[in-house]
Design an enzyme around this catalytic site. Sequence first.
Site, PDB file in Angstrom:
ATOM      1  N   ASP A   1       0.827  -1.147   0.149  1.00 48.06           N
ATOM      2  CA  ASP A   1       0.039   0.102   0.038  1.00 48.06           C
ATOM      3  C   ASP A   1       0.731   1.289   0.043  1.00 48.06           C
ATOM      4  O   ASP A   1       1.785   1.537   1.043  1.00 48.06           O
ATOM      5  CB  ASP A   1      -0.860  -0.076   1.182  1.00 48.06           C
ATOM      6  CG  ASP A   1      -1.788   1.243   1.201  1.00 48.06           C
ATOM      7  OD1 ASP A   1      -2.937   1.291   0.844  1.00 48.06           O
ATOM      8  OD2 ASP A   1      -1.177   2.329   1.891  1.00 48.06           O
TER       9      ASP A   1
ATOM     10  N   TYR B   1       3.540   9.880  -0.937  1.00 48.91           N
ATOM     11  CA  TYR B   1       4.495   9.045  -0.080  1.00 48.91           C
ATOM     12  C   TYR B   1       5.698   9.196  -0.923  1.00 48.91           C
ATOM     13  O   TYR B   1       6.968   8.804  -0.474  1.00 48.91           O
ATOM     14  CB  TYR B   1       4.216   7.614   0.023  1.00 48.91           C
ATOM     15  CG  TYR B   1       2.975   7.200   0.972  1.00 48.91           C
ATOM     16  CD1 TYR B   1       2.497   8.103   1.551  1.00 48.91           C
ATOM     17  CD2 TYR B   1       2.925   5.794   1.045  1.00 48.91           C
ATOM     18  CE1 TYR B   1       1.235   7.749   2.362  1.00 48.91           C
ATOM     19  CE2 TYR B   1       1.467   5.454   1.720  1.00 48.91           C
ATOM     20  CZ  TYR B   1       0.835   6.411   2.438  1.00 48.91           C
ATOM     21  OH  TYR B   1      -0.199   6.217   3.124  1.00 48.91           O
TER      22      TYR B   1
ATOM     23  N   LYS C   1      -2.854   6.146  -3.867  1.00 55.96           N
ATOM     24  CA  LYS C   1      -3.923   7.022  -3.543  1.00 55.96           C
ATOM     25  C   LYS C   1      -3.621   8.468  -4.180  1.00 55.96           C
ATOM     26  O   LYS C   1      -2.531   9.000  -4.223  1.00 55.96           O
ATOM     27  CB  LYS C   1      -4.124   7.332  -2.117  1.00 55.96           C
ATOM     28  CG  LYS C   1      -3.976   5.992  -1.437  1.00 55.96           C
ATOM     29  CD  LYS C   1      -3.817   6.006   0.176  1.00 55.96           C
ATOM     30  CE  LYS C   1      -3.386   4.866   0.747  1.00 55.96           C
ATOM     31  NZ  LYS C   1      -2.238   4.551   0.769  1.00 55.96           N
TER      32      LYS C   1
ATOM     33  N   HIS D   1      -7.500   9.716  -1.386  1.00 56.12           N
ATOM     34  CA  HIS D   1      -6.534   9.748  -0.125  1.00 56.12           C
ATOM     35  C   HIS D   1      -7.314  10.336   1.074  1.00 56.12           C
ATOM     36  O   HIS D   1      -7.241   9.883   2.317  1.00 56.12           O
ATOM     37  CB  HIS D   1      -5.145  10.356  -0.488  1.00 56.12           C
ATOM     38  CG  HIS D   1      -4.377   9.942   0.587  1.00 56.12           C
ATOM     39  ND1 HIS D   1      -3.000  10.012   0.241  1.00 56.12           N
ATOM     40  CD2 HIS D   1      -4.350   9.629   1.754  1.00 56.12           C
ATOM     41  CE1 HIS D   1      -2.116   9.527   1.310  1.00 56.12           C
ATOM     42  NE2 HIS D   1      -2.898   9.378   2.148  1.00 56.12           N
TER      43      HIS D   1
END
Length: 276
Positions: A47, A52, A77, A110
């Site tokens: 995930d 990120y 996301k 998100h």
Amino acid sequence: MSTLSLKSTIRMSSGYDVPVLGLGVYQNEDCIPACIAALKHGYRHIDTARMYLNEAQVGQAVKESGIPREEIFVTSKIYHPEHGYESTLAAVQDSLDKFGFDYLDLYLIHSPLSGKEKRLETWRALVDAKKAGKIRTIGVSNYSPRHIEEIREAGYEMPAVNQVELHPFCQQKPIVEYCKRNGIIVQAYTPLVRGKLDNPVLLEIAETYKKTPAQVAIRWSLQHGLIPLPKSAQPARVVSNAEVFDFAIDAVDMAKLDALDQGETGAVTWNPIDAE
């Protein structure tokens, strides 16, 4: 619960299966060692998210693992500054390019922080990206029932997944109950409470089962039918976090853990479920 294993999956409303345990890679830009360790140990679920900044690293780890792409479930996301119809379509393609993939198994909104209009534009774009074969399953993250009802009222297909902060201290009961009633799988991020696992009840139960507090917290999620996404940058801990299928927490101890719930005040992350 004894039949549950690292190979176990749950069927989503999209018709695809998602593994019951995933590796989270938040705040781990160099996540390749953790991903390789996870895949080598038997994880088949990673995930990540655009924010990120490690989609390319996840893609590289999948390739380096030698495991066929179709055997690994990968989620990303779209962050709220990119919300909107055209910007979402562009973001999905950019994600695919970074991963080096032809499709993503799951793509989530998100958070609901962009407001109703942008949320619905973004969802419409994900529906269209799914129709185009770029995404297999679509869902949301940090959504309350009110946010999901917007999607229903607009006449779009419902999310298959809602990913929220969830652990014994923040159990998100209204969200979980709503999702279960509506056939929406709940994924639990921050299942390890960012390492704040020194609660006496958790320590006592860990001692009872000769497990770590982290393993108990992950097992608690699994026994509630959730999909926990424990994150670690340390390969040894990645492996340890998956050693949760050789025991089951009994009903008495599950009740003790359930009693730790502090509602929203127990959250340790942003938890933007009340966004307008």
